[in-house]
Write a protein that holds these residues in place. Structure first.
Motif, short mmCIF file in Angstrom:
data_model
loop_
_atom_site.label_atom_id
_atom_site.label_comp_id
_atom_site.label_asym_id
_atom_site.label_seq_id
_atom_site.Cartn_x
_atom_site.Cartn_y
_atom_site.Cartn_z
N GLN A 340 0.82 -1.21 0.00
CA GLN A 340 0.00 0.00 0.00
C GLN A 340 0.85 1.26 0.00
O GLN A 340 0.33 2.35 -0.28
N TYR A 341 2.14 1.13 0.28
CA TYR A 341 3.00 2.30 0.30
C TYR A 341 3.92 2.37 -0.92
O TYR A 341 4.78 3.25 -0.98
N CYS A 342 3.78 1.44 -1.86
CA CYS A 342 4.61 1.43 -3.07
C CYS A 342 3.74 1.75 -4.28
O CYS A 342 2.57 1.38 -4.34
N SER A 343 4.33 2.42 -5.25
CA SER A 343 3.58 2.85 -6.42
C SER A 343 3.45 1.78 -7.49
O SER A 343 2.65 1.92 -8.40
N SER A 344 4.23 0.70 -7.42
CA SER A 344 4.17 -0.35 -8.44
C SER A 344 4.62 -1.67 -7.82
O SER A 344 5.05 -1.72 -6.66
N ASP A 345 4.54 -2.75 -8.64
CA ASP A 345 5.00 -4.06 -8.19
C ASP A 345 6.51 -4.22 -8.31
O ASP A 345 7.06 -5.23 -7.86
N ARG A 346 7.17 -3.26 -8.94
CA ARG A 346 8.63 -3.30 -9.06
C ARG A 346 9.20 -1.99 -8.51
O ARG A 346 9.71 -1.15 -9.27
#
Length: 438
Positions: A340-346
């Protein structure tokens, strides 16, 4: 001055000084082109800021419904005039005649509508090709809503901000109180006595009760500020009383055999070799899950490998991961709380570091413990440690995440931390199937 024989005729509207002042103020403002839908929304959202009651707000919305979108074009010769009768209003709101007259007078004195009375006292609208529309419309002039549209919009935005801020502060009270309780639990497990601990806990409980179900920022902001002060005071007391001891005895009491037996098998060597330059891969078959998580290959001889197993780990260990390549995508899948705190899966490593800091608040890990881990492990390795703690917390194997972090710091400084085996065990769980990590 009125003559002595004057008497007010029946049917003539009473005009108060407040109504005259409100008309003068409203007509001095320029007309604006507005949308009827915006008027409905802003009136209902900002009514508490504007000083309108629920009845007054709904009455204004009802009067707006008697106008046309073209009446709100902002032209001087076209005014939004509502022709609703008092009887219509009585039937719509189930009110008496006197109450309706009082509501209309209150709105006129507040400057939200103007009375435009016809010569015969009736409310009607008459238009023809030669006469401007506004000249033949009699009833309730709602042009003050268009003239004060900026006030309506500002009030609606303020009310929305107060609502969102009130919800945020309401949640923050809960988060701060739980963090304070977790600090006391960690101090108790570590054998640290906090000065005036009973009074602090009683005051924290009183502040939470004082909050109740309130959502007003003016009421909640002082409570949050006092809880912040209590939180900082407890952290200072714990740091001063015990200096956050790193002795192995205190660490073992907090670990509760969680880290003393890492997830990797104790009979298996720390690193697996299949070829001279092979990589121990943990591949997850499902689409969208972690990438290959690789341990760093080592070109050591078998004799040196066996010697490394029998000899103790030196105390001056520089790499907490011990060569394990914990990529950001791998971290995301062992610790879904980071997503939830990251903008993407990578994500980049900087995003993982920031996500770990936010995850500490949910896990109940204090900023002091985070800063201590960052100083000992390093920025990214500390984030990987937090991810491993989060994974084991989700599995129900950890009772105190903050205590576990401090214990892992102590074991690392003593040269006894086998974090690579824990990460390898988590990678094997991912390898068994996508349903292991949700």
């Amino acid at each position: 001055m009125l003559s002595e024989g004057y008497s007010r005729s029946a049917g003539i509207r009473k005009i108060t000084p407040a109504m005259v002042a409100a008309r003068t103020t409203a007509e001095a403002l320029p007309l604006q082109a507005v949308e009827m839908s915006d008027l409905y929304r802003y009136l209902r959202q900002g009514r508490s800021i504007l000083g309108l009651t629920c009845q007054q707000t709904e009455l204004l919305c009802y009067l707006i419904a008697f106008t046309q979108p073209a009446d709100w074009s902002g032209e001087d010769d076209v005014l939004p005039v509502s022709t609703a009768s008092n009887l219509d209003i009585q039937q719509r709101f189930d009110l008496g005649r006197t109450r309706v007259k009082n509501l209309l007078r209150e709105l006129a004195e507040a400057g939200w509508l103007l009375h435009r009375d016809s010569p015969n006292g009736q409310r009607y609208r008459r238009s023809n090709p030669f006469t401007p529309r506004s000249q033949q419309a009699y009833g309730f002039d709602l042009s003050p809503l268009a003239r004060r549209f900026d006030d309506l919009k500002r009030a609606a935005e303020t009310a929305l901000w107060r609502q969102q801020e009130g919800r945020r502060l309401h949640r923050e009270v809960t988060t701060l109180s739980r963090t304070i309780y977790a600090l006391f639990q960690t101090a108790e497990e570590a054998g640290v006595t906090v000065k005036d601990g009973k009074q602090i806990l009683a005051r924290t409980s009183a502040l939470v009760s004082q909050r109740g179900s309130e959502r007003d920022p003016k009421w909640l902001d002082p409570i949050c500020q006092e809880l912040h002060q209590i939180h900082e005071q407890v952290e200072r007391e714990i740091a001063f009383a015990k200096e956050m001891t790193v002795s192995s005895d205190t660490s073992d009491s907090v670990l509760l055999s969680v880290e003393s037996d890492p997830m990797g098998s104790p009979e298996r060597p720390h690193y697996t070799y299949t070829k001279s330059t092979s990589l121990a891969k943990a591949t997850v078959e499902a689409t969208g899950f972690a990438e290959n998580c690789n341990e760093a290959s080592r070109s050591r001889s078998s004799s040196s490998s066996r010697a490394a197993q029998t000899q103790p780990v030196p105390s001056a260990v520089t790499d907490p991961l011990r060569g394990f390549r914990a990529k950001p995508s791998f971290v995301l899948h062992i610790a879904p709380i980071f997503r939830q705190y990251c903008s993407s899966d990578r994500p980049a490593e900087t995003e993982i570091i920031q996500a770990a800091l936010f995850a500490c608040e949910q896990l109940g890990i204090s900023r002091h413990a985070w800063a201590q881990g960052q100083a000992v492990f390093g920025d990214y390795p500390n984030a990987v440690v937090i991810a491993a703690i989060a994974a084991r917390t989700d599995a129900g194997e950890v009772r105190s995440p903050g205590g576990l972090l401090r214990a892992m710091i102590a074991r690392f400084l003593a040269g006894q931390l086998a974090l690579d085996r824990t990460l390898y065990g988590l990678a094997e769980k991912l390898k068994r199937g996508p349903t292991i990590v949700q």
